[in-house]
Design a protein around this motif. Sequence first.
Motif, PDB file in Angstrom:
ATOM      1  N   UNK A 193     -61.202 -56.983 -11.766  1.00  0.00           N
ATOM      2  CA  UNK A 193     -59.948 -57.012 -11.007  1.00  0.00           C
ATOM      3  C   UNK A 193     -60.178 -57.266  -9.513  1.00  0.00           C
ATOM      4  N   UNK A 194     -59.286 -58.025  -8.911  1.00  0.00           N
ATOM      5  CA  UNK A 194     -59.322 -58.291  -7.469  1.00  0.00           C
ATOM      6  C   UNK A 194     -58.719 -57.095  -6.744  1.00  0.00           C
ATOM      7  N   UNK A 195     -59.563 -56.243  -6.199  1.00  0.00           N
ATOM      8  CA  UNK A 195     -59.091 -54.986  -5.608  1.00  0.00           C
ATOM      9  C   UNK A 195     -58.474 -55.177  -4.223  1.00  0.00           C
ATOM     10  N   UNK A 196     -58.357 -56.422  -3.776  1.00  0.00           N
ATOM     11  CA  UNK A 196     -57.676 -56.654  -2.503  1.00  0.00           C
ATOM     12  C   UNK A 196     -56.163 -56.780  -2.700  1.00  0.00           C
ATOM     13  N   UNK A 197     -55.724 -56.839  -3.964  1.00  0.00           N
ATOM     14  CA  UNK A 197     -54.291 -56.928  -4.260  1.00  0.00           C
ATOM     15  C   UNK A 197     -53.832 -55.633  -4.923  1.00  0.00           C
ATOM     16  N   UNK A 198     -52.522 -55.382  -4.875  1.00  0.00           N
ATOM     17  CA  UNK A 198     -51.976 -54.188  -5.490  1.00  0.00           C
ATOM     18  C   UNK A 198     -52.209 -54.202  -6.991  1.00  0.00           C
ATOM     19  N   UNK A 199     -51.962 -55.336  -7.631  1.00  0.00           N
ATOM     20  CA  UNK A 199     -52.136 -55.441  -9.095  1.00  0.00           C
ATOM     21  C   UNK A 199     -53.606 -55.259  -9.467  1.00  0.00           C
ATOM     22  N   UNK A 200     -54.500 -55.805  -8.657  1.00  0.00           N
ATOM     23  CA  UNK A 200     -55.923 -55.633  -8.914  1.00  0.00           C
ATOM     24  C   UNK A 200     -56.350 -54.175  -8.816  1.00  0.00           C
ATOM     25  N   UNK A 201     -55.822 -53.468  -7.809  1.00  0.00           N
ATOM     26  CA  UNK A 201     -56.135 -52.042  -7.668  1.00  0.00           C
ATOM     27  C   UNK A 201     -55.564 -51.251  -8.840  1.00  0.00           C
ATOM     28  N   UNK A 202     -54.353 -51.630  -9.271  1.00  0.00           N
ATOM     29  CA  UNK A 202     -53.749 -50.966 -10.442  1.00  0.00           C
ATOM     30  C   UNK A 202     -54.622 -51.177 -11.675  1.00  0.00           C
ATOM     31  N   UNK A 203     -55.014 -52.443 -11.912  1.00  0.00           N
ATOM     32  CA  UNK A 203     -55.835 -52.755 -13.085  1.00  0.00           C
ATOM     33  C   UNK A 203     -57.174 -52.027 -13.039  1.00  0.00           C
ATOM     34  N   UNK A 204     -57.799 -52.001 -11.860  1.00  0.00           N
ATOM     35  CA  UNK A 204     -59.065 -51.296 -11.698  1.00  0.00           C
ATOM     36  C   UNK A 204     -58.887 -49.811 -12.024  1.00  0.00           C
ATOM     37  N   UNK A 205     -57.821 -49.227 -11.511  1.00  0.00           N
ATOM     38  CA  UNK A 205     -57.566 -47.805 -11.742  1.00  0.00           C
ATOM     39  C   UNK A 205     -57.372 -47.522 -13.232  1.00  0.00           C
ATOM     40  N   UNK A 206     -56.601 -48.367 -13.912  1.00  0.00           N
ATOM     41  CA  UNK A 206     -56.387 -48.164 -15.346  1.00  0.00           C
ATOM     42  C   UNK A 206     -57.685 -48.338 -16.136  1.00  0.00           C
ATOM     43  N   UNK A 207     -58.471 -49.344 -15.782  1.00  0.00           N
ATOM     44  CA  UNK A 207     -59.750 -49.551 -16.470  1.00  0.00           C
ATOM     45  C   UNK A 207     -60.695 -48.375 -16.223  1.00  0.00           C
ATOM     46  N   UNK A 208     -60.766 -47.930 -14.991  1.00  0.00           N
ATOM     47  CA  UNK A 208     -61.631 -46.807 -14.651  1.00  0.00           C
ATOM     48  C   UNK A 208     -61.189 -45.540 -15.387  1.00  0.00           C
ATOM     49  N   UNK A 209     -59.882 -45.319 -15.432  1.00  0.00           N
ATOM     50  CA  UNK A 209     -59.353 -44.163 -16.158  1.00  0.00           C
ATOM     51  C   UNK A 209     -59.706 -44.249 -17.644  1.00  0.00           C
ATOM     52  N   UNK A 210     -59.581 -45.429 -18.217  1.00  0.00           N
ATOM     53  CA  UNK A 210     -59.919 -45.610 -19.637  1.00  0.00           C
ATOM     54  C   UNK A 210     -61.403 -45.362 -19.885  1.00  0.00           C
ATOM     55  N   UNK A 211     -62.242 -45.888 -19.014  1.00  0.00           N
ATOM     56  CA  UNK A 211     -63.687 -45.724 -19.181  1.00  0.00           C
ATOM     57  C   UNK A 211     -64.090 -44.260 -19.028  1.00  0.00           C
ATOM     58  N   UNK A 212     -63.522 -43.580 -18.046  1.00  0.00           N
ATOM     59  CA  UNK A 212     -63.943 -42.214 -17.779  1.00  0.00           C
ATOM     60  C   UNK A 212     -63.345 -41.178 -18.724  1.00  0.00           C
ATOM     61  N   UNK A 213     -62.189 -41.482 -19.308  1.00  0.00           N
ATOM     62  CA  UNK A 213     -61.538 -40.489 -20.171  1.00  0.00           C
ATOM     63  C   UNK A 213     -61.617 -40.832 -21.651  1.00  0.00           C
ATOM     64  N   UNK A 214     -61.850 -42.111 -21.966  1.00  0.00           N
ATOM     65  CA  UNK A 214     -61.863 -42.521 -23.368  1.00  0.00           C
ATOM     66  C   UNK A 214     -60.475 -42.698 -23.958  1.00  0.00           C
ATOM     67  N   UNK A 215     -59.458 -42.768 -23.096  1.00  0.00           N
ATOM     68  CA  UNK A 215     -58.089 -42.961 -23.593  1.00  0.00           C
ATOM     69  C   UNK A 215     -57.960 -44.321 -24.255  1.00  0.00           C
TER      70      UNK A 215
END
Length: 164
Positions: free
Chosen positions: A120-142
Amino acid sequence: MRQRSASPHTVASYRDTFRLLFRLAQTRLHKSPEMLALPDLDAPLISAFLDDIEERRSVGVRTRNLRLTAIRSFFHFVAFEEPTHSEHIQRVLAIPGKRGDKGVVSFLRREEIDALLAAPDRSTWIGRRDYTLLLLAVQTGLRLSELTALNIDDVHLVLLCHKK
């Protein structure tokens, strides 16, 4: 949908199952759906339907079993409404699901996780959102369904400060 808290996808799946079943019944029995009676939807017809969707529509075992689940749900309902047809209903409910191969669950390696999080391109709002969701999925296993079902009330922000 409200009575059973069924998702729109479940309702659509059940609808599609009965559309396909009624088409087969019309072809085999030469009766339009409104002319069908409960005894017309017998175990041999349901079994033929399941075989037909596997062969003609090339569906897998999971989809076949999903269609059978929709039909069983209907017949469980009918069992309460039409107890005089209980023997007929039990024959349909006795149709077994088909066993299929279960895929091996594989996990991402560290390099794959890093590549996924770097996408994800973390310089954009959507990129930060996508990064956050991916990170949450990786760290929690959701799972995806659990992730997309989250509400703001489900998330509690914990802020940790470290002294340098």
